[in-house]
Design a protein around this motif. Structure first.
Motif, PDB file in Angstrom:
ATOM      1  N   PHE A  98       0.852  -1.190   0.000  1.00 21.69           N
ATOM      2  CA  PHE A  98       0.000   0.000   0.000  1.00 21.69           C
ATOM      3  C   PHE A  98       0.890   1.244   0.000  1.00 21.69           C
ATOM      4  O   PHE A  98       2.011   1.232   0.529  1.00 21.69           O
ATOM      5  N   ALA A  99       0.404   2.311  -0.620  1.00 25.54           N
ATOM      6  CA  ALA A  99       1.173   3.546  -0.698  1.00 25.54           C
ATOM      7  C   ALA A  99       0.223   4.710  -0.937  1.00 25.54           C
ATOM      8  O   ALA A  99      -0.880   4.534  -1.478  1.00 25.54           O
ATOM      9  N   GLY A 100       0.659   5.895  -0.540  1.00 23.27           N
ATOM     10  CA  GLY A 100      -0.170   7.068  -0.735  1.00 23.27           C
ATOM     11  C   GLY A 100       0.647   8.337  -0.738  1.00 23.27           C
ATOM     12  O   GLY A 100       1.759   8.390  -0.193  1.00 23.27           O
ATOM     13  N   ILE A 101       0.105   9.356  -1.364  1.00 19.75           N
ATOM     14  CA  ILE A 101       0.710  10.687  -1.355  1.00 19.75           C
ATOM     15  C   ILE A 101      -0.430  11.688  -1.148  1.00 19.75           C
ATOM     16  O   ILE A 101      -1.491  11.555  -1.760  1.00 19.75           O
ATOM     17  N   SER A 102      -0.215  12.646  -0.278  1.00 20.35           N
ATOM     18  CA  SER A 102      -1.321  13.541   0.059  1.00 20.35           C
ATOM     19  C   SER A 102      -0.823  14.918   0.460  1.00 20.35           C
ATOM     20  O   SER A 102       0.319  15.096   0.908  1.00 20.35           O
ATOM     21  N   LEU A 103      -1.708  15.881   0.278  1.00 17.74           N
ATOM     22  CA  LEU A 103      -1.539  17.255   0.749  1.00 17.74           C
ATOM     23  C   LEU A 103      -2.794  17.593   1.560  1.00 17.74           C
ATOM     24  O   LEU A 103      -3.739  18.186   1.052  1.00 17.74           O
ATOM     25  N   PRO A 104      -2.832  17.183   2.830  1.00 17.28           N
ATOM     26  CA  PRO A 104      -4.062  17.350   3.612  1.00 17.28           C
ATOM     27  C   PRO A 104      -4.435  18.801   3.889  1.00 17.28           C
ATOM     28  O   PRO A 104      -5.578  19.081   4.247  1.00 17.28           O
ATOM     29  N   GLU A 105      -3.494  19.713   3.738  1.00 21.88           N
ATOM     30  CA  GLU A 105      -3.782  21.138   3.904  1.00 21.88           C
ATOM     31  C   GLU A 105      -3.291  21.912   2.687  1.00 21.88           C
ATOM     32  O   GLU A 105      -2.590  22.914   2.809  1.00 21.88           O
ATOM     33  N   VAL A 117      -4.860  39.692  11.924  1.00 24.17           N
ATOM     34  CA  VAL A 117      -5.440  40.906  12.470  1.00 24.17           C
ATOM     35  C   VAL A 117      -4.396  42.002  12.358  1.00 24.17           C
ATOM     36  O   VAL A 117      -3.261  41.833  12.798  1.00 24.17           O
ATOM     37  N   ALA A 118      -4.764  43.109  11.734  1.00 25.32           N
ATOM     38  CA  ALA A 118      -3.855  44.241  11.539  1.00 25.32           C
ATOM     39  C   ALA A 118      -2.582  43.808  10.825  1.00 25.32           C
ATOM     40  O   ALA A 118      -1.476  44.253  11.145  1.00 25.32           O
ATOM     41  N   GLY A 119      -2.725  42.882   9.847  1.00 28.94           N
ATOM     42  CA  GLY A 119      -1.583  42.445   9.052  1.00 28.94           C
ATOM     43  C   GLY A 119      -0.700  41.417   9.724  1.00 28.94           C
ATOM     44  O   GLY A 119       0.305  41.002   9.150  1.00 28.94           O
ATOM     45  N   LEU A 120      -1.032  40.975  10.936  1.00 30.94           N
ATOM     46  CA  LEU A 120      -0.222  40.018  11.668  1.00 30.94           C
ATOM     47  C   LEU A 120      -0.874  38.641  11.591  1.00 30.94           C
ATOM     48  O   LEU A 120      -2.037  38.470  11.985  1.00 30.94           O
ATOM     49  N   THR A 121      -0.140  37.629  11.061  1.00 34.56           N
ATOM     50  CA  THR A 121      -0.652  36.272  10.966  1.00 34.56           C
ATOM     51  C   THR A 121      -0.712  35.650  12.350  1.00 34.56           C
ATOM     52  O   THR A 121       0.286  35.616  13.067  1.00 34.56           O
ATOM     53  N   LEU A 122      -1.881  35.127  12.706  1.00 37.20           N
ATOM     54  CA  LEU A 122      -2.071  34.588  14.048  1.00 37.20           C
ATOM     55  C   LEU A 122      -1.780  33.097  14.124  1.00 37.20           C
ATOM     56  O   LEU A 122      -1.148  32.640  15.064  1.00 37.20           O
ATOM     57  N   TYR A 123      -2.243  32.320  13.136  1.00 35.83           N
ATOM     58  CA  TYR A 123      -2.062  30.881  13.141  1.00 35.83           C
ATOM     59  C   TYR A 123      -1.438  30.462  11.816  1.00 35.83           C
ATOM     60  O   TYR A 123      -2.127  30.396  10.803  1.00 35.83           O
ATOM     61  N   PRO A 124      -0.153  30.183  11.772  1.00 41.86           N
ATOM     62  CA  PRO A 124       0.487  29.827  10.501  1.00 41.86           C
ATOM     63  C   PRO A 124      -0.004  28.486   9.984  1.00 41.86           C
ATOM     64  O   PRO A 124      -0.209  27.536  10.740  1.00 41.86           O
ATOM     65  N   ALA A 125      -0.219  28.395   8.670  1.00 44.12           N
ATOM     66  CA  ALA A 125      -0.608  27.138   8.032  1.00 44.12           C
ATOM     67  C   ALA A 125       0.638  26.280   7.817  1.00 44.12           C
ATOM     68  O   ALA A 125       1.689  26.781   7.420  1.00 44.12           O
ATOM     69  N   VAL A 126       0.529  24.985   8.086  1.00 42.12           N
ATOM     70  CA  VAL A 126       1.680  24.083   7.988  1.00 42.12           C
ATOM     71  C   VAL A 126       1.819  23.521   6.574  1.00 42.12           C
ATOM     72  O   VAL A 126       2.900  23.463   6.016  1.00 42.12           O
ATOM     73  N   ARG A 127       0.729  23.057   5.991  1.00 45.76           N
ATOM     74  CA  ARG A 127       0.658  22.532   4.616  1.00 45.76           C
ATOM     75  C   ARG A 127       1.712  21.462   4.324  1.00 45.76           C
ATOM     76  O   ARG A 127       2.565  21.634   3.450  1.00 45.76           O
ATOM     77  N   PRO A 128       1.676  20.330   5.009  1.00 46.82           N
ATOM     78  CA  PRO A 128       2.683  19.290   4.764  1.00 46.82           C
ATOM     79  C   PRO A 128       2.383  18.466   3.514  1.00 46.82           C
ATOM     80  O   PRO A 128       1.220  18.269   3.131  1.00 46.82           O
ATOM     81  N   LEU A 129       3.436  17.993   2.862  1.00 39.55           N
ATOM     82  CA  LEU A 129       3.345  16.974   1.823  1.00 39.55           C
ATOM     83  C   LEU A 129       3.717  15.645   2.467  1.00 39.55           C
ATOM     84  O   LEU A 129       4.765  15.525   3.103  1.00 39.55           O
ATOM     85  N   MET A 130       2.851  14.626   2.314  1.00 35.70           N
ATOM     86  CA  MET A 130       3.078  13.346   2.971  1.00 35.70           C
ATOM     87  C   MET A 130       3.139  12.219   1.958  1.00 35.70           C
ATOM     88  O   MET A 130       2.270  12.114   1.087  1.00 35.70           O
ATOM     89  N   ILE A 131       4.164  11.382   2.072  1.00 30.73           N
ATOM     90  CA  ILE A 131       4.342  10.215   1.208  1.00 30.73           C
ATOM     91  C   ILE A 131       4.458   8.985   2.104  1.00 30.73           C
ATOM     92  O   ILE A 131       5.315   8.933   2.988  1.00 30.73           O
ATOM     93  N   GLN A 132       3.608   8.007   1.856  1.00 33.97           N
ATOM     94  CA  GLN A 132       3.498   6.842   2.722  1.00 33.97           C
ATOM     95  C   GLN A 132       3.640   5.568   1.909  1.00 33.97           C
ATOM     96  O   GLN A 132       3.189   5.493   0.761  1.00 33.97           O
ATOM     97  N   ALA A 133       4.276   4.537   2.487  1.00 40.08           N
ATOM     98  CA  ALA A 133       4.384   3.243   1.827  1.00 40.08           C
ATOM     99  C   ALA A 133       4.571   2.159   2.881  1.00 40.08           C
ATOM    100  O   ALA A 133       5.192   2.390   3.925  1.00 40.08           O
ATOM    101  N   GLY A 134       4.019   0.986   2.610  1.00 39.19           N
ATOM    102  CA  GLY A 134       4.165  -0.123   3.540  1.00 39.19           C
ATOM    103  C   GLY A 134       3.891  -1.448   2.861  1.00 39.19           C
ATOM    104  O   GLY A 134       3.414  -1.504   1.706  1.00 39.19           O
ATOM    105  N   TYR A 135       4.184  -2.540   3.567  1.00 41.05           N
ATOM    106  CA  TYR A 135       4.030  -3.882   2.993  1.00 41.05           C
ATOM    107  C   TYR A 135       3.641  -4.854   4.110  1.00 41.05           C
ATOM    108  O   TYR A 135       4.120  -4.738   5.241  1.00 41.05           O
ATOM    109  N   ARG A 136       2.771  -5.811   3.778  1.00 38.87           N
ATOM    110  CA  ARG A 136       2.354  -6.834   4.723  1.00 38.87           C
ATOM    111  C   ARG A 136       3.114  -8.131   4.450  1.00 38.87           C
ATOM    112  O   ARG A 136       2.952  -8.730   3.389  1.00 38.87           O
ATOM    113  N   PHE A 137       3.951  -8.547   5.415  1.00 42.04           N
ATOM    114  CA  PHE A 137       4.737  -9.766   5.291  1.00 42.04           C
ATOM    115  C   PHE A 137       4.107 -10.866   6.141  1.00 42.04           C
ATOM    116  O   PHE A 137       4.124 -10.781   7.381  1.00 42.04           O
TER     117      PHE A 137
END
Length: 299
Positions: free
Chosen positions: A157-164, A172-192
């Motif tokens: 199984f494998a996946g690639i995602s941009l959840p944000e 407020v007043a030009g000041l960012t309060l909560y920065p967005a993270v925006r991660p790129l995620m790449i996943q892979a695995g195998y069942r033995f």
């Protein structure tokens, strides 16, 4: 199926409320809730699945930091379309965080009983922002959008995602309060298959955030007779507002074909690794999964 969806929608609505942007809680659950990082996973298990999570420090202390989450997904249209919903209410980290997310995925059937899914997720947060000019809290809705691709075969199984992929940054007043993270995620695995009753599932997750070192998760899960599962994971440079390293241990027990109970231990608080609330860094989490009408065992 209709009754199950109505119950979950009621729970989701009950969790909705004032929020602040932060999703480390969901990201740390992906070993038992892959929907938390990839919307394309919705419906991949075909049968309806409902999972509830309770995370907290010091179970014996009243008013200790606590978090709850609900995740559910299932397939419709003869398994072609997957639908999912998630809701979380996190009081563990630096900020209070509550959110509701919906996911939809379309699955393509490939040779050798493999599948490729493409998914989209969207959610709305309402952020309580303090406006110094009016000396009042202003509830501001903040939307987000995510994309993902997930491949599943008999063992690989494998996946690639941009959840944000799209996540607004309130200011407020030009000041960012909560920065967005925006991660790129790449996943892979195998069942033995190790024997007729034991299955080993190693996997890796790579996460990348702009201007940060590469995040690496090394995971291993071992299932015995499709009843008892044990796992260990080491996460380096976690994909949250605060990057941290921690160890995760998990145990799962299939009580019946429809009910699974799980326990997760975190050596550090993923949401707030530097917090010293109650002089305890580690966190405990309990999972309860309900899968009515499940036709086959799912890891």
């Amino acid at each position: 199926m209709r009754n199950c969806w109505l119950v979950v929608i009621g729970v989701v609505c009950g969790l909705a409320g004032p929020v602040r942007a932060q999703r480390e809680m969901l990201y740390s659950q992906y070993l038992v809730n892959n929907l938390s990082i990839n919307p394309a996973y919705a419906g991949s298990r075909e049968s309806f699945q409902l999972s509830a999570f309770l995370r907290r420090k010091w179970f014996g202390i009243r008013n200790a930091p606590v978090s709850q989450a609900v995740s559910m997904d299932g397939a419709v249209s003869n398994g072609r379309v997957g639908l999912g919903f998630q809701a979380f209410n996190d009081r563990m980290g630096l900020f209070a965080a509550t959110g509701v997310l919906g996911s939809v995925a379309y699955r393509f059937n490939l040779p050798a009983l493999s599948h490729l899914s493409v998914g989209l997720s969207g959610g709305v947060n309402v952020l309580p922002i303090y406006d110094q000019a009016s000396a009042a809290n202003i509830n501001r809705p903040i939307g987000s959008l995510g994309l993902g691709v997930y491949y599943q075969a008999d063992r690989f199984f494998a996946g690639i995602s941009l959840p944000e992929l799209i996540s607004r940054e309130p200011s407020v007043a030009g000041l960012t309060l909560y920065p967005a993270v925006r991660p790129l995620m790449i996943q892979a695995g195998y069942r033995f298959p190790l024997s007729e009753t034991a299955v080993l599932i190693p996997s890796v997750l790579l996460s990348k955030i702009a201007d940060r070192p590469l995040g690496v998760d090394l995971n291993a899960r071992l299932w015995f007779a499709e009843q008892l599962g044990l796992g260990v994971s080491y996460r380096q440079n976690s994909p949250g507002i605060i990057s941290t390293n921690y160890l995760q241990l998990l145990a799962e027990y299939q009580i019946s074909p429809a009910i699974r109970l799980g326990y997760l231990f975190y050596s550090r608080t993923p949401e707030s690794p530097n917090a010293m609330q109650y002089n305890e860094n580690s966190v405990h989490e309990i999972m309860l999964r309900f899968s009515p009408g499940s036709l086959r065992f799912s890891y």
